[in-house]
Scaffold this motif. Structure first.
Motif, PDB file in Angstrom:
ATOM      1  N   THR A  48       1.083  -1.192  -0.194  1.00  0.00           N
ATOM      2  CA  THR A  48       0.318   0.120  -0.153  1.00  0.00           C
ATOM      3  C   THR A  48       0.786   1.204  -0.027  1.00  0.00           C
ATOM      4  O   THR A  48       1.746   1.434   0.757  1.00  0.00           O
ATOM      5  CB  THR A  48      -0.872   0.137   1.260  1.00  0.00           C
ATOM      6  N   GLN A  90      -2.208   5.398  -0.839  1.00  0.00           N
ATOM      7  CA  GLN A  90      -3.139   4.506  -0.175  1.00  0.00           C
ATOM      8  C   GLN A  90      -3.551   3.366  -1.375  1.00  0.00           C
ATOM      9  O   GLN A  90      -4.186   2.400  -1.278  1.00  0.00           O
ATOM     10  CB  GLN A  90      -4.366   5.127   0.513  1.00  0.00           C
ATOM     11  N   PHE A  92      -3.265   0.028  -3.487  1.00  0.00           N
ATOM     12  CA  PHE A  92      -2.642  -1.211  -3.380  1.00  0.00           C
ATOM     13  C   PHE A  92      -2.369  -1.686  -4.439  1.00  0.00           C
ATOM     14  O   PHE A  92      -3.017  -1.950  -5.556  1.00  0.00           O
ATOM     15  CB  PHE A  92      -3.794  -2.127  -2.561  1.00  0.00           C
ATOM     16  N   LYS A 182      -4.949  -5.516   7.684  1.00  0.00           N
ATOM     17  CA  LYS A 182      -5.288  -4.560   8.091  1.00  0.00           C
ATOM     18  C   LYS A 182      -6.484  -4.600   9.296  1.00  0.00           C
ATOM     19  O   LYS A 182      -7.111  -5.629   9.327  1.00  0.00           O
ATOM     20  CB  LYS A 182      -6.274  -3.645   6.864  1.00  0.00           C
ATOM     21  N   PRO A 350      -7.773   0.377  -1.481  1.00  0.00           N
ATOM     22  CA  PRO A 350      -6.844  -0.148  -0.350  1.00  0.00           C
ATOM     23  C   PRO A 350      -6.814  -1.508   0.025  1.00  0.00           C
ATOM     24  O   PRO A 350      -7.727  -1.984   0.476  1.00  0.00           O
ATOM     25  CB  PRO A 350      -7.133   0.820   0.888  1.00  0.00           C
ATOM     26  N   ALA A 351      -5.874  -1.891   0.130  1.00  0.00           N
ATOM     27  CA  ALA A 351      -5.375  -3.365   0.359  1.00  0.00           C
ATOM     28  C   ALA A 351      -6.075  -4.475   0.966  1.00  0.00           C
ATOM     29  O   ALA A 351      -6.040  -4.664   2.170  1.00  0.00           O
ATOM     30  CB  ALA A 351      -4.041  -3.239   1.289  1.00  0.00           C
TER      31      ALA A 351
END
Length: 423
Positions: A48, A90, A92, A182, A350-351
Motif C-alpha cells: 500500500t 493508499q 494497493f 489491516k 486499499p489493500a
C-alpha cells in the motif's frame, strides 16, 4: 492501619505490566517457510503506497522492473510515458519479486533502501514499506548496533517476506502473495477476496485458529498459470496469477493468465522493439498464432507457443493436436488505465480491506486444524500443519512500540496501583 506510600517495587510492577501488555498488543506474525537449497521462485508482495509515487519510484523502492509492476496489476502499459505516471497514496499494488532461500528461510533480500534525513527504522518499516518488514528485522539484517543512529545515505538491506511452497497449492499452480492484515480484515473476508478458502489459508499459514490481527503477514495462495520452460531459460519457472500479465524476454513477450485458467498464453508485447525472431520454424505462424481446421475426425489445432528466453533468443515451438471441438477465441484479462485515485469500488481500493459478509465463520473440522506444539516457547508459535499442507511457521515479525509513546499507559497503571495497593 496508616496508608503507606507506593514503593519502588510497586512502580516496577506497573512498568512490567505495561511492557508485557504492549508485547501482546503489537507483536505481529508472519509465515516462515524453511528451505534447504539455493533455488528461487516468483512471488508477490501486497503493498500500500504511503504517499503519491510515480510508477518508476515504486519500482525503485523494491528494485524491480516498473513494467512488471504494471502487468502484474493488469494496468495497460501502452499509455504514453506510463512509467512516470503518478500513483495515488493508499493505492494497493501487487509487487512481483524473486523469493530466495537465505540462511534456511524463504525471503527476498534484493531490496535496498538509501536512508534520508528524519528516517528511523520504524518509519522505514511502517510507512515506506507498509508493514512488510519490522524495524528489528532491518536492524538484524544490517547489524545495526544503535537503531537510534542512522546515517543519511546509508544503504540498508530490507528483508521482505515471501513464500514458494513449490509453486503449488493443493497440487495446482499457485503464486503466493504476502499480505499485511489491516484492522478491518477477517480471515473469511481475505479468503473471499482472493478466491480461496479459510481452511486453505489456515493450512498454508499453519494457523491454530481463525484469529488474525492488524500487522500479521499472511501467505495468500493465488491460482495461476505455470510455465514449463527449460531449466536453461532465464525465465524458467515463470508463473502468472489468474487475471494478470507478466512481461519477459527483455520486454519482447507478454504472457497472460485468464481468470479461472491454468494455461499460460504468450504473445509479442506492445513494447517489443528490437527482439529476436518470434516466428515458429517450418511455418508461417508467429508467436501466439493459432489455426484451426474442422474435419469429420475433429478439429486440428496448430499453434506457435513461447518456450522461454535463452541467450538473447526467444524460443518458440510449433504444436499440432486433434481435438473433439475447436477452441474459442483467446480470453485476455481486462486491462485498466493507470489509476489516478482510490475509490471504494476500484480494483485498486486499499489493500483490499475485505469485510465479513455477516455469515457465521466456519472453522475447519478438528482433524484439519493445525495443532499447537507443546514444545518450550522460543519466542515464536510452533504449529504443525495438516498432512499434505505446506510446511511453515508463524513467528514474530515486529518489535515493541516506542517506550515514550507507552509512557501514558505506564503512568495510568502506576496511579491505579497507587490507589488500590495496600503498600
Amino acid at each position: 492501619m496508616p496508608n503507606r506510600k507506593p514503593t519502588f517495587f510497586s512502580f516496577c510492577k506497573a512498568i512490567c505490566f505495561m511492557v508485557f501488555s504492549n508485547v501482546a498488543l503489537v507483536t505481529s506474525k508472519s509465515t516462515i517457510e524453511p528451505c534447504s537449497n539455493s533455488d528461487s521462485c516468483n512471488a508477490l508482495l501486497g503493498y500500500t503506497l504511503y504517499t503519491d509515487l510515480k510508477v518508476a519510484e515504486v519500482a525503485s523502492l523494491f528494485q524491480v522492473d516498473p513494467i512488471s509492476i504494471l502487468t502484474a496489476n493488469a494496468i495497460d502499459i501502452s499509455y504514453p510515458d506510463v512509467e512516470n505516471h503518478i500513483l495515488p497514496s493508499q493505492l494497493f499494488l501487487k509487487i512481483p519479486i524473486i523469493c530466495s532461500c537465505v540462511d534456511g528461510i524463504r525471503k527476498s533480500v534484493s531490496t535496498h533502501y538509501k536512508t534520508r534525513p528524519q528516517d528511523t527504522l520504524s518509519s522505514i518499516s511502517d510507512s515506506v514499506y507498509a508493514g512488510l518488514v519490522s524495524p528489528d528485522q532491518i536492524r538484524e539484517a544490517n547489524s545495526i548496533a544503535d537503531p537510534s543512529v542512522l546515517d543519511v545515505g546509508e544503504n540498508l538491506v530490507v528483508p521482505l517476506p515471501c513464500t514458494c511452497f513449490n509453486g503449488t497449492d493443493n497440487e495446482l499452480p499457485a503464486i503466493y502473495l504476502s499480505y499485511v492484515v489491516k484492522p478491518v480484515d477477517t480471515l473469511a473476508g481475505i479468503a473471499a477476496s482472493y478466491s480461496t478458502t479459510i481452511t486453505d489459508l489456515m493450512n498454508v499459514n499453519a494457523m491454530g485458529s481463525t484469529s488474525i490481527k492488524a500487522g500479521d503477514i499472511l501467505a495468500v495462495p493465488l491460482s495461476a498459470c505455470a510455465s514449463n520452460f527449460p531449466n536453461y531459460a532465464s525465465d524458467h519457472g515463470l508463473i502468472v496469477p489468474n487475471g494478470s500479465y507478466a512481461i519477459t524476454a527483455s520486454h519482447c513477450v507478454q504472457c497472460s493468465c485468464g481468470q479461472g485458467s491454468s494455461n499460460l498464453y504468450c504473445m509479442p508485447a506492445s513494447l517489443a522493439v528490437s527482439c529476436s525472431s518470434m516466428q515458429c520454424k517450418s511455418s508461417n505462424l508467429m508467436l501466439g498464432n493459432v489455426t484451426v481446421q474442422q474435419s469429420s475426425a475433429g478439429c486440428k489445432v496448430t499453434s506457435c507457443a513461447y518456450g522461454g528466453y535463452a541467450n538473447g533468443t526467444i524460443i518458440t515451438w510449433l504444436s499440432s493436436s486433434l481435438r473433439p471441438r475447436c477452441p474459442g477465441p483467446q480470453q485476455f484479462p481486462p486491462l485498466v488505465a493507470p489509476p489516478t485515485d482510490v475509490t471504494k469500488d476500484s480494483v485498486f481500493a486499499p489493500a483490499p480491506a475485505p469485510q465479513s459478509d455477516g455469515a457465521t465463520t466456519k472453522v475447519p473440522k478438528t482433524s484439519t486444524v493445525p495443532k499447537i506444539s507443546t514444545a518450550p516457547s522460543t519466542g515464536s508459535i510452533s504449529v504443525l500443519p495438516p498432512a499434505a499442507a505446506p510446511i511453515g511457521s508463524f513467528s514474530d515479525a515486529s518489535i515493541l512500540m516506542n517506550s515514550v509513546a507507552a509512557l501514558p499507559t505506564a503512568l495510568m497503571i502506576y496511579f491505579l496501583i497507587k490507589l488500590i495497593s495496600p503498600f
